[in-house]
Design an enzyme around this catalytic site. Structure first.
Site, short mmCIF file in Angstrom:
data_model
loop_
_atom_site.label_atom_id
_atom_site.label_comp_id
_atom_site.label_asym_id
_atom_site.label_seq_id
_atom_site.Cartn_x
_atom_site.Cartn_y
_atom_site.Cartn_z
CG PHE A 7 -2.07 -0.85 1.26
CD1 PHE A 7 -3.33 -0.34 1.01
CD2 PHE A 7 -1.94 -2.20 1.52
CE1 PHE A 7 -4.46 -1.16 1.02
CE2 PHE A 7 -3.05 -3.03 1.54
CZ PHE A 7 -4.31 -2.51 1.29
CG ASP A 8 0.93 5.90 -1.63
OD1 ASP A 8 1.97 6.19 -1.01
OD2 ASP A 8 0.16 6.75 -2.11
#
Length: 226
Positions: A7-8
């Site tokens: 995930f960003d």
């Protein structure tokens, strides 16, 4: 073979992009530049080491990049400490679903380690992630593939068997350049992003889990599942 999901943070785990726009405008105004929203949106998703030299050059600022970065880090510390930062709707349920499958889970964010830790603690998800790669862990920020290659290495999974979740053009390109398929999340707060290089585009996180589950159960890797 198993997969990993990376995930960003900003704009994916939390709807923080407006805060980043605010802090950039705050710093630029303190440097004497009359910044507005349109001034800062083209720099979405670009880490401090690349963003502030670009600001300095493009806006002809007198401050050195190191001074600008220090100002930005102080502004971020102040803004994020006092801000109410709930996770984006559906992301906690998605993360719990991924964990239930036993899939390695990580964060690859251009933000500092300090800020990532602060945010993950505030949204109650710090214990969900197996690894974190910050902007301080790489020599080149997004769209360089370095941060995603390091994340795949930490996960112990080949890049083609990873999945990235991003909301910015720079992040999507970073994943693509690393050979990692990318699910783009259309965050309404992330202005004017190009999703051309994303493998899938979603508007809500309910739509991400079937994609991830299909990749996991096919066992042939994220690339073939996507």
């Amino acid at each position: 073979m198993n997969i990993a999901v990376i995930f960003d943070m900003d704009g994916v785990l939390i709807d923080s992009q407006p805060l980043h726009y605010e802090l950039d405008m705050r710093v630029l105004k303190s440097c004497g530049y009359p910044a507005v929203l349109e001034t800062v949106t083209p720099y979405t998703g670009i880490g401090n080491p690349e963003r502030w030299p670009k600001y300095r050059q493009n806006l002809q600022l007198s401050q050195e990049p190191a001074e600008l970065i220090a100002m930005a880090e102080e502004a971020a510390r102040n803004i994020f400490t006092s801000a109410n930062l709930p996770p984006i709707d559906g992301v906690a349920i998605l993360i719990n679903g991924i964990k239930a499958l036993g899939i390695p889970l990580g964060v690859a964010s251009s933000s500092s380690r300090e800020l990532i830790s602060l945010v993950l603690q505030k949204i109650g998800l710090a214990d969900k992630f197996d690894f974190v790669v910050s902007g301080e862990d790489v020599s080149e920020g997004k769209p360089s593939p370095e941060i995603y290659l390091k994340a795949a290495e930490k996960a112990g999974v080949a890049p083609e068997f990873c999945l990235a979740i991003e909301d910015s053009a720079a992040g999507i390109l970073a994943a693509k350049n690393a050979g990692i398929p990318c699910i783009a999340f259309k965050n309404p707060s992330t202005v004017g992003q190009d999703f051309t290089h994303a493998t899938h585009v979603i508007s809500r996180f309910d739509d991400a889990f079937p994609i991830i589950k299909t990749a996991f159960f096919r066992g042939a890797g994220a690339q073939s599942a996507l």
